[in-house]
Design a protein around this motif. Sequence first.
Motif, PDB file in Angstrom:
ATOM      1  N   HIS A   6       7.607  22.780  11.322  1.00 45.67           N
ATOM      2  CA  HIS A   6       9.008  22.366  11.165  1.00 45.67           C
ATOM      3  C   HIS A   6       9.153  20.920  11.631  1.00 45.67           C
ATOM      4  O   HIS A   6       9.719  20.078  10.935  1.00 45.67           O
ATOM      5  N   GLU A  33      16.566  26.550  15.304  1.00 45.24           N
ATOM      6  CA  GLU A  33      15.747  27.441  16.137  1.00 45.24           C
ATOM      7  C   GLU A  33      16.242  27.448  17.595  1.00 45.24           C
ATOM      8  O   GLU A  33      16.196  28.478  18.268  1.00 45.24           O
ATOM      9  N   HIS A  68      20.463  31.374  11.339  1.00 50.59           N
ATOM     10  CA  HIS A  68      19.652  31.271  10.130  1.00 50.59           C
ATOM     11  C   HIS A  68      20.372  31.871   8.927  1.00 50.59           C
ATOM     12  O   HIS A  68      19.968  32.915   8.413  1.00 50.59           O
ATOM     13  N   HIS A 106      15.106  22.991   7.984  1.00 49.93           N
ATOM     14  CA  HIS A 106      14.644  24.178   8.700  1.00 49.93           C
ATOM     15  C   HIS A 106      14.789  25.457   7.853  1.00 49.93           C
ATOM     16  O   HIS A 106      13.841  26.224   7.688  1.00 49.93           O
ATOM     17  N   ASP A 110      11.917  27.888   6.247  1.00 53.79           N
ATOM     18  CA  ASP A 110      11.902  29.303   6.639  1.00 53.79           C
ATOM     19  C   ASP A 110      11.990  30.213   5.409  1.00 53.79           C
ATOM     20  O   ASP A 110      11.324  31.241   5.341  1.00 53.79           O
ATOM     21  N   HIS A 114       9.433  33.255   5.350  1.00 51.94           N
ATOM     22  CA  HIS A 114       9.959  34.428   6.062  1.00 51.94           C
ATOM     23  C   HIS A 114       9.968  35.693   5.216  1.00 51.94           C
ATOM     24  O   HIS A 114      10.023  35.637   3.987  1.00 51.94           O
TER      25      HIS A 114
HETATM   26 ZN   LIG Z   1      13.666  29.359  11.992  1.00 49.73          ZN
END
Ligand SMILES: [Zn+2]
Length: 228
Positions: A6, A33, A68, A106, A110, A114
């Motif tokens: 990141h 984060e 998020h 970010h 992700d 993810h």
């Molecule tokens: Zn994250």
Amino acid sequence: MQAINHAATALILKRKFPSAPLFGLILATEAVEYLWVGLNLIGIERTVIDDGMASVADIHLEHMPFSHSIVTSFLAAAAVGLAVLWRGGRAASAVATAMALGVLSHIVLDLLVHAPDIALAPYFDEVKFGSGLYAGVPMTALALETLWGLLCWRVYGGGWKLLGLMALLALAAVPSYSANVNVGEAALGGQSTVFALTILLQMLVTSALLWHFARERRACPAAGRLAA
Ligand SMILES: [Zn+2]
């Protein structure tokens, strides 16, 4: 995604927006984060870690709609950009753009790795987004995100020590991404507070090291012009 990959996004942003402060950009890429850590510690967001955790596939980011989500990420990016503009006036527009892009990067990164755990917005979480790599093929995710970090390093014209740091952190991440390599991750089972604090420590140390080693750049003409 690992903190280093990141944070490496800050290198590309620094290359494109030389007037933006590198450490500020690093913080921006991880802003979401830091918020996640805080919200997990006070119990507003929730992470579940399976007993006998073998890899990141056993970490379930069950509830994180504020830190998020796609909409809150855009809002956070806009807020950071506007705050920089407010403090610095029109002369700060390049810095504001860079910082906003850092915050926004970010969620984009992700989403690429993810499990589907990213909501569109708070209270709109019937459908969640994420490529699913962490849940299915974590080592492929690690390879992909490491490649992203290396691309950032190359575009920036980073020095060899920075490359060494990134390689070292990628290697150090293997046990938590591979179910076959175990250095005691199972002990984290159920310990979501310890996990959040571990991520916080990882971000702080990684940010400081990245900033430190990024001060040295390879002698390439483009990097030289930027450093001037
Ligand atoms: Zn994250």
